[in-house]
Design a protein around this motif. Structure first.
Motif, PDB file in Angstrom:
ATOM      1  N   ARG A  12       0.835  -1.198   0.000  1.00 33.34           N
ATOM      2  CA  ARG A  12       0.000   0.000   0.000  1.00 33.34           C
ATOM      3  C   ARG A  12       0.873   1.252   0.000  1.00 33.34           C
ATOM      4  O   ARG A  12       1.923   1.285   0.624  1.00 33.34           O
ATOM      5  N   LEU A  13       0.368   2.283  -0.663  1.00 33.90           N
ATOM      6  CA  LEU A  13       0.960   3.613  -0.581  1.00 33.90           C
ATOM      7  C   LEU A  13      -0.041   4.506   0.128  1.00 33.90           C
ATOM      8  O   LEU A  13      -1.166   4.691  -0.358  1.00 33.90           O
ATOM      9  N   LEU A  87       5.110   3.906   2.085  1.00 36.48           N
ATOM     10  CA  LEU A  87       4.970   2.762   1.194  1.00 36.48           C
ATOM     11  C   LEU A  87       5.291   1.542   2.037  1.00 36.48           C
ATOM     12  O   LEU A  87       6.364   1.465   2.638  1.00 36.48           O
ATOM     13  N   ARG A 117      -0.825  -1.148  -4.201  1.00 39.27           N
ATOM     14  CA  ARG A 117       0.271  -1.201  -5.178  1.00 39.27           C
ATOM     15  C   ARG A 117       0.569  -2.636  -5.553  1.00 39.27           C
ATOM     16  O   ARG A 117       0.395  -3.538  -4.736  1.00 39.27           O
TER      17      ARG A 117
END
Length: 120
Positions: A12-13, A87, A117
């Motif tokens: 994940r961002l 991130l 992501r």
């Protein structure tokens, strides 16, 4: 191979634009470092290293290198604004990371985005 697929599914961002009540916190390198470390700990991240830079106007950029990727902060004291990016992959709890940073900075208003992501 399934381990790598599981990690990709949890990548994940997180981004946070955070406006603070007191812009002086955005030039306090020590406080900002503490905020990032507290956020990483709250979210279950493992810190491997750091780099911080203070600019002539007092703005600070700080990056923590995490075993799970990275956590960064850039401040804009003239706008009472901090930009935070995380991130991460695996079990890092992004909401907990950002929540802890918000508390340390005295954030009045924030816009948070989470983008999956490398989804396979």
């Amino acid at each position: 191979m399934s381990y790598l697929l599981d990690q990709a599914r949890t990548m994940r961002l997180y981004t946070m634009d955070a406006w603070v009540a007191d812009p002086a916190v955005l030039t306090d390198e020590s406080l900002l470092r503490d905020a990032l470390y507290a956020g990483a700990e709250a979210g279950g991240a493992t810190v491997l290293g750091e780099e911080f830079c203070v600019f002539p106007n007092g703005a600070v950029t700080g990056v923590l290198v995490l075993a799970q990727s990275h956590l960064s902060l850039h401040t804009w004291p003239e706008l009472s604004l901090a930009n935070v990016d995380l991130l991460s992959y695996g079990d890092v709890r992004g909401a907990d990371v950002l929540g802890e940073i918000r508390e340390h900075l005295g954030v009045e208003r924030a816009a948070v985005t989470c983008v999956p992501r490398a989804v396979v």
